[in-house]
Design a protein around this motif. Structure first.
Motif, short mmCIF file in Angstrom:
data_model
loop_
_atom_site.label_atom_id
_atom_site.label_comp_id
_atom_site.label_asym_id
_atom_site.label_seq_id
_atom_site.Cartn_x
_atom_site.Cartn_y
_atom_site.Cartn_z
N PRO A 227 14.29 10.25 -78.30
CA PRO A 227 15.29 9.46 -77.59
C PRO A 227 14.64 8.28 -76.87
CG PRO A 227 14.73 11.37 -76.30
CD PRO A 227 13.93 11.49 -77.57
N VAL A 228 15.37 7.20 -76.80
CA VAL A 228 14.88 5.99 -76.13
C VAL A 228 15.49 5.93 -74.74
CG1 VAL A 228 14.83 3.47 -76.20
CG2 VAL A 228 14.64 4.79 -78.31
N PRO A 229 14.69 5.68 -73.68
CA PRO A 229 15.28 5.53 -72.34
C PRO A 229 16.36 4.46 -72.33
CG PRO A 229 12.90 5.73 -72.18
CD PRO A 229 13.21 5.60 -73.65
N VAL A 230 17.46 4.74 -71.65
CA VAL A 230 18.59 3.82 -71.61
C VAL A 230 18.31 2.58 -70.77
CG1 VAL A 230 21.01 3.59 -70.89
CG2 VAL A 230 20.23 5.67 -72.05
N PRO A 231 17.70 2.69 -69.57
CA PRO A 231 17.47 1.48 -68.75
C PRO A 231 16.55 0.48 -69.45
CG PRO A 231 17.18 3.48 -67.45
CD PRO A 231 17.24 3.90 -68.88
N LEU A 232 16.76 -0.79 -69.15
CA LEU A 232 15.87 -1.83 -69.62
C LEU A 232 14.87 -2.23 -68.55
CD1 LEU A 232 18.12 -4.17 -71.79
CD2 LEU A 232 16.75 -2.18 -72.45
N ASP A 233 15.12 -1.83 -67.30
CA ASP A 233 14.16 -2.08 -66.23
C ASP A 233 14.28 -0.95 -65.22
OD1 ASP A 233 12.15 -3.28 -64.84
OD2 ASP A 233 13.38 -4.89 -63.98
N VAL A 234 13.14 -0.59 -64.65
CA VAL A 234 13.10 0.46 -63.62
C VAL A 234 12.24 -0.04 -62.48
CG1 VAL A 234 13.41 2.35 -65.26
CG2 VAL A 234 11.10 1.59 -64.69
N LEU A 235 12.54 0.46 -61.29
CA LEU A 235 11.74 0.12 -60.11
C LEU A 235 10.54 1.05 -60.07
CD1 LEU A 235 11.96 -1.80 -57.57
CD2 LEU A 235 12.74 0.24 -56.35
N ALA A 236 9.35 0.49 -60.16
CA ALA A 236 8.15 1.31 -60.23
C ALA A 236 7.00 0.60 -59.52
CB ALA A 236 7.77 1.61 -61.68
N GLU A 237 6.18 1.39 -58.84
CA GLU A 237 4.97 0.84 -58.24
C GLU A 237 4.02 0.40 -59.35
OE1 GLU A 237 4.78 0.49 -55.11
OE2 GLU A 237 6.08 1.99 -54.16
N GLU A 238 3.14 -0.54 -59.01
CA GLU A 238 2.22 -1.08 -60.03
C GLU A 238 1.31 0.00 -60.59
OE1 GLU A 238 0.09 -4.39 -58.57
OE2 GLU A 238 1.86 -5.64 -58.22
N GLN A 242 3.42 4.16 -67.30
CA GLN A 242 4.49 3.48 -68.01
C GLN A 242 5.64 4.45 -68.27
OE1 GLN A 242 6.96 1.39 -69.09
NE2 GLN A 242 5.19 0.05 -69.11
N PRO A 243 6.77 4.29 -67.58
CA PRO A 243 7.85 5.27 -67.71
C PRO A 243 8.53 5.24 -69.08
CG PRO A 243 8.55 3.43 -66.36
CD PRO A 243 7.09 3.24 -66.61
N PHE A 244 8.54 4.09 -69.76
CA PHE A 244 9.24 4.00 -71.04
C PHE A 244 8.48 4.70 -72.16
CE2 PHE A 244 10.89 0.45 -68.56
CZ PHE A 244 12.26 0.64 -68.71
N ASN A 245 7.18 4.81 -72.02
CA ASN A 245 6.39 5.52 -73.02
C ASN A 245 6.36 7.02 -72.75
OD1 ASN A 245 5.77 3.12 -74.33
ND2 ASN A 245 3.93 2.78 -73.09
N LEU A 246 6.33 7.41 -71.47
CA LEU A 246 6.23 8.82 -71.11
C LEU A 246 7.58 9.47 -70.88
CD1 LEU A 246 3.22 8.61 -68.60
CD2 LEU A 246 3.16 9.16 -71.05
N GLY A 247 8.62 8.65 -70.67
CA GLY A 247 9.94 9.21 -70.39
C GLY A 247 10.06 9.79 -69.00
#
Length: 295
Positions: A227-238, A242-247
């Motif tokens: 499954p692909v994460p639905v959001p196109l941007d997330v608030l994340a510390e530097e 990478q949330p989109f690769n790890l889910g």
């Protein structure tokens, strides 16, 4: 200055201290997190819909702030811009903003219908904001519109096993052409936040556009990825993975709100000083009238 005047001045000062502390606490946010510019494309391969055409800036989270408003909280979320392709009454309709809030240990680890999981704890409350309105959901409830008798429309009559009553629906307004100001009735506290930005869809029950498909109103992603994460941007510390690769999405915040303790301390200080002043006045020797014997 006599004792009565000094005592009146002291009491006036003690009365003004809580008001001064309240004014001080509103000069700065309890939490402010910035997000990189130009990263509203998921893992880098997602393509925005072309009809209606959406600006990448409209999905691009720039900052998230938590402000005290008395005993409750106001959220300020800045985007690159606000766009209203669906002519929503709220003045924006390109994005769906999701704010998940962890108020205590435990909680839900799945971020509703976003194909993401939490890292570092779970959430108890979920606030979904679109140009059509905003509503709360509890961790035990679905992310879609509220069920009758519960949710933002009112607590209603719930069984003992039901989730706690939700806060009233927040007031949402736009500011400066790129910021959403969300006045909630959520009590102040030490909270963790997961914040995401997805493409808004009026054809979806949940209000978010799932990635996939090939039509003009679709978020195009490479085939074979699910499954692909639905959001196109997330608030994340530097430093976050990478949330989109790890889910998985790490929280921001975990703030320790010491300002209520400051007010309590000022109140106790005022009571102590007032008691001390009263004791001092009571123990002050009074003038004695001497009666001289008659001659």
């Amino acid at each position: 200055m006599n004792r009565g005047t000094r005592f009146a001045a002291l009491m006036a000062l003690l009365t003004a201290l809580p008001a001064q502390a309240q004014a001080y606490q509103s000069r700065e946010p309890l939490l402010r997190v910035t997000d990189p510019t130009g990263d509203a494309h998921g893992d880098g391969s997602a393509e925005l819909p072309t009809q209606p055409a959406l600006l990448p800036e409209a999905l691009d989270l720039r900052s998230f702030e938590v402000w005290p408003r008395g005993r409750v909280l106001t959220f300020r979320t800045e985007f690159g811009t606000l766009q209203n392709p669906w002519n929503a009454p709220g003045g924006f309709s390109a994005q769906t903003l999701d704010i998940f809030i962890g108020t205590r240990s435990g909680g839900e680890s799945t971020l509703a219908d976003l194909n993401l999981r939490t890292e570092g704890g779970g959430w108890q409350y979920h606030l979904r904001v679109t140009g059509q309105g905003a509503h709360w959901a509890h961790a035990s409830e679905p992310a879609g519109p509220e069920t009758p008798g519960t949710g933002a429309a009112g607590p209603g009559v719930q069984p003992e096993s039901a989730a706690p009553a939700l806060p009233p629906p927040p007031q949402v307004r736009t500011e400066g052409g790129n910021t959403l100001v969300i006045d909630t009735e959520l009590p102040r506290g030490r909270y963790a936040y997961w914040v995401t930005s997805s493409v808004y869809s009026p054809m979806s029950a949940g209000g978010v556009l799932q990635p996939g498909g090939s039509g003009p109103f679709s978020v195009r992603v490479p085939a074979g990825r699910a499954p692909v994460p639905v959001p196109l941007d997330v608030l994340a510390e530097e430093a976050s993975p990478q949330p989109f690769n790890l889910g998985q999405l790490a929280p921001v915040g975990r703030l320790n709100d010491f300002r209520p303790w400051l007010l309590w301390g000022l109140g106790l200080l005022g009571l102590t000083l007032a008691a001390g002043a009263s004791i001092s006045l009571w123990r002050t020797p009074r003038e004695e009238v001497l009666l001289l014997p008659r001659r």
